[in-house]
Enzyme design. Sequence first.
Site, short mmCIF file in Angstrom:
data_model
loop_
_atom_site.label_atom_id
_atom_site.label_comp_id
_atom_site.label_asym_id
_atom_site.label_seq_id
_atom_site.Cartn_x
_atom_site.Cartn_y
_atom_site.Cartn_z
N TYR A 58 1.05 -1.07 -0.10
CA TYR A 58 -0.21 0.05 -0.39
C TYR A 58 0.93 1.13 -0.35
CZ TYR A 58 -3.40 -3.00 1.47
OH TYR A 58 -4.40 -4.61 1.42
N LEU A 208 -17.41 -1.14 2.53
CA LEU A 208 -18.25 -0.64 1.78
C LEU A 208 -18.15 -0.54 0.07
CD1 LEU A 208 -17.28 2.86 3.82
CD2 LEU A 208 -18.38 1.02 4.46
N ALA A 282 -10.91 4.59 5.60
CA ALA A 282 -10.79 5.65 6.05
C ALA A 282 -9.58 6.78 4.98
CB ALA A 282 -11.71 5.96 6.72
N1 LIG Z 1 -5.75 -8.43 1.25
C1 LIG Z 1 -6.35 -7.80 -0.09
O1 LIG Z 1 -6.64 -8.24 -0.78
C2 LIG Z 1 -7.21 -6.45 0.55
C3 LIG Z 1 -7.83 -5.69 -0.82
C4 LIG Z 1 -8.65 -4.50 -0.46
C5 LIG Z 1 -8.95 -4.00 0.66
N2 LIG Z 1 -7.79 -4.17 1.82
C6 LIG Z 1 -8.61 -3.87 3.08
O2 LIG Z 1 -9.49 -3.54 3.48
C7 LIG Z 1 -9.77 -1.97 3.72
C8 LIG Z 1 -11.15 -1.54 3.06
O3 LIG Z 1 -11.18 -1.91 1.98
P1 LIG Z 1 -10.75 -0.63 1.34
O4 LIG Z 1 -10.31 0.17 1.79
O5 LIG Z 1 -10.11 -1.04 -0.61
O6 LIG Z 1 -12.71 -0.68 0.55
P2 LIG Z 1 -13.81 0.06 1.66
O7 LIG Z 1 -13.66 0.14 3.07
O8 LIG Z 1 -14.74 -1.15 0.97
O9 LIG Z 1 -14.52 1.23 0.89
C9 LIG Z 1 -12.93 2.42 1.21
C10 LIG Z 1 -14.16 3.87 0.65
O10 LIG Z 1 -14.67 3.95 1.03
C11 LIG Z 1 -15.29 5.33 1.30
N3 LIG Z 1 -15.48 5.95 2.39
C12 LIG Z 1 -15.00 5.46 3.58
N4 LIG Z 1 -16.02 5.53 5.24
C13 LIG Z 1 -16.22 6.87 4.06
C14 LIG Z 1 -18.09 7.79 4.93
N5 LIG Z 1 -17.48 7.93 5.80
N6 LIG Z 1 -18.17 8.41 3.82
C15 LIG Z 1 -18.55 8.08 2.83
N7 LIG Z 1 -17.31 7.64 2.00
C16 LIG Z 1 -16.96 6.88 3.34
C17 LIG Z 1 -13.98 6.09 0.89
O11 LIG Z 1 -13.67 6.33 -0.59
P3 LIG Z 1 -13.77 8.28 -0.68
O12 LIG Z 1 -12.01 8.32 0.49
O13 LIG Z 1 -12.06 7.99 -2.35
O14 LIG Z 1 -14.06 9.27 -0.35
C18 LIG Z 1 -13.15 5.33 0.98
O15 LIG Z 1 -11.02 5.61 1.14
C19 LIG Z 1 -8.47 -1.91 3.06
O16 LIG Z 1 -7.82 -0.46 3.15
C20 LIG Z 1 -7.13 -2.75 3.07
O17 LIG Z 1 -6.70 -3.04 4.10
C21 LIG Z 1 -7.77 -5.41 1.73
#
Ligand SMILES: NC(=O)c1ccc[n+]([C@@H]2O[C@H](COP(=O)([O-])OP(=O)(O)OC[C@H]3O[C@@H](n4cnc5c(N)ncnc54)[C@H](OP(=O)(O)O)[C@@H]3O)[C@@H](O)[C@H]2O)c1
Length: 331
Positions: A58, A208, A282
């Site tokens: 990351y 999310l 976030a």
């Molecule tokens: N193991 C793996 O292969 C893998 C793959 C993916 C993710 N992950 C892990 O899982 C975590 C979570 O998944 P993710 O970050 O991909 O996606 P997520 O949690 O589904 O979505 C994150 C995005 O949602 C938006 N968001 C968050 N809170 C919000 C709120 N209160 N209101 C409006 N929009 C909001 C933000 O986008 P904006 O800031 O652009 O608005 C944020 O960057 C990652 O950070 C990582 O640690 C692991």
Amino acid sequence: MESIEIGNSGLRASRVGLGTWAIGGWMWGGTEEKDAIATIQQAVEQHGVTLIDTAPVYGFGRSEELVGKALAEGGLRDKVVIATKVGLNWTEDKKPFRDSSPGRIRQEIEDSLRRLKTETIDLYQVHWPDPKTPYGETAAVLEELKQEGKIRAIGVSNYSPAEMDDFRKGGSLDAVQPPFNLFEREIEKDVLPYAELNGLTALCYGALCRGLLSGKVTIDREFEGDDLRKNDPKFQADTLPNYLAAVDELKGLAQERFGKSVLALAVRWVLDQGPTIALWGARKPSQLKAMDDIDGWHVDDAAKAEIDAILKRHIPEPISPSFMAPPSKAA
Ligand SMILES: NC(=O)c1ccc[n+]([C@@H]2O[C@H](COP(=O)([O-])OP(=O)(O)OC[C@H]3O[C@@H](n4cnc5c(N)ncnc54)[C@H](OP(=O)(O)O)[C@@H]3O)[C@@H](O)[C@H]2O)c1
């Protein structure tokens, strides 16, 4: 904040974990250090989060560095479970590829400990299965790291049950990290039952659906720079309207049945599906406020059935998150 034990490790963590992929900037259109540090510190100090998920890839070290800095400056290291990953290497021009060989793991652990400013990583997870390295060999090296006190618990991410069976022949396993949210439910048929049966905790990523389930994405939202949502099949002109129509109906259900937002419904739903932690990405403190709405209620069976009907109506053929999978070999 509700908590859960991670496998049999004796480590307890909050059921909502802070995801820090976007904080690394790469594939999310950049990052603001001041916001990132404040987000990490406030998640712990003000919203009861005690698990932070990160990975070397990351931001190619950036996310881990920011997590380390935020925890050290805030005096928060002892309050949280640090969950990081291992097993993705990258080329000079920053193209990730899978490598869980013992040599790579031995190098990565030292890099991660340094960036995270800690002597022990609480949960160390293999990021993607590497078909070039026998899974049992990877497991055995991680077991050695545990004996040496460099890690406390072991996890895998994006593994199938058969791959986890192979892995467990070489060492112990406490957790699995699969994609799981209302729109990405493939693990219901295999990985989630496997986790329940084998005493693993499932750290569910993309809770999310990359913001789609926040209720804030509109049809005309534009994404900056290298933001992965430019290429995410769910965010394209021919598919996004169906997903947003589902979000609209879910918004109504969340409000009428529970007096909650669709975002709270989406995260609560993940927590009510089994031994799960919801990883919530976030990067700004303002995105954390909704975390206070997750505890103290449940999505009951009747509501789950209504949710299923809404999803079936708008998205009869859900799109898999497989576009995120990195290649096995360097290109
Ligand atoms: N193991 C793996 O292969 C893998 C793959 C993916 C993710 N992950 C892990 O899982 C975590 C979570 O998944 P993710 O970050 O991909 O996606 P997520 O949690 O589904 O979505 C994150 C995005 O949602 C938006 N968001 C968050 N809170 C919000 C709120 N209160 N209101 C409006 N929009 C909001 C933000 O986008 P904006 O800031 O652009 O608005 C944020 O960057 C990652 O950070 C990582 O640690 C692991």
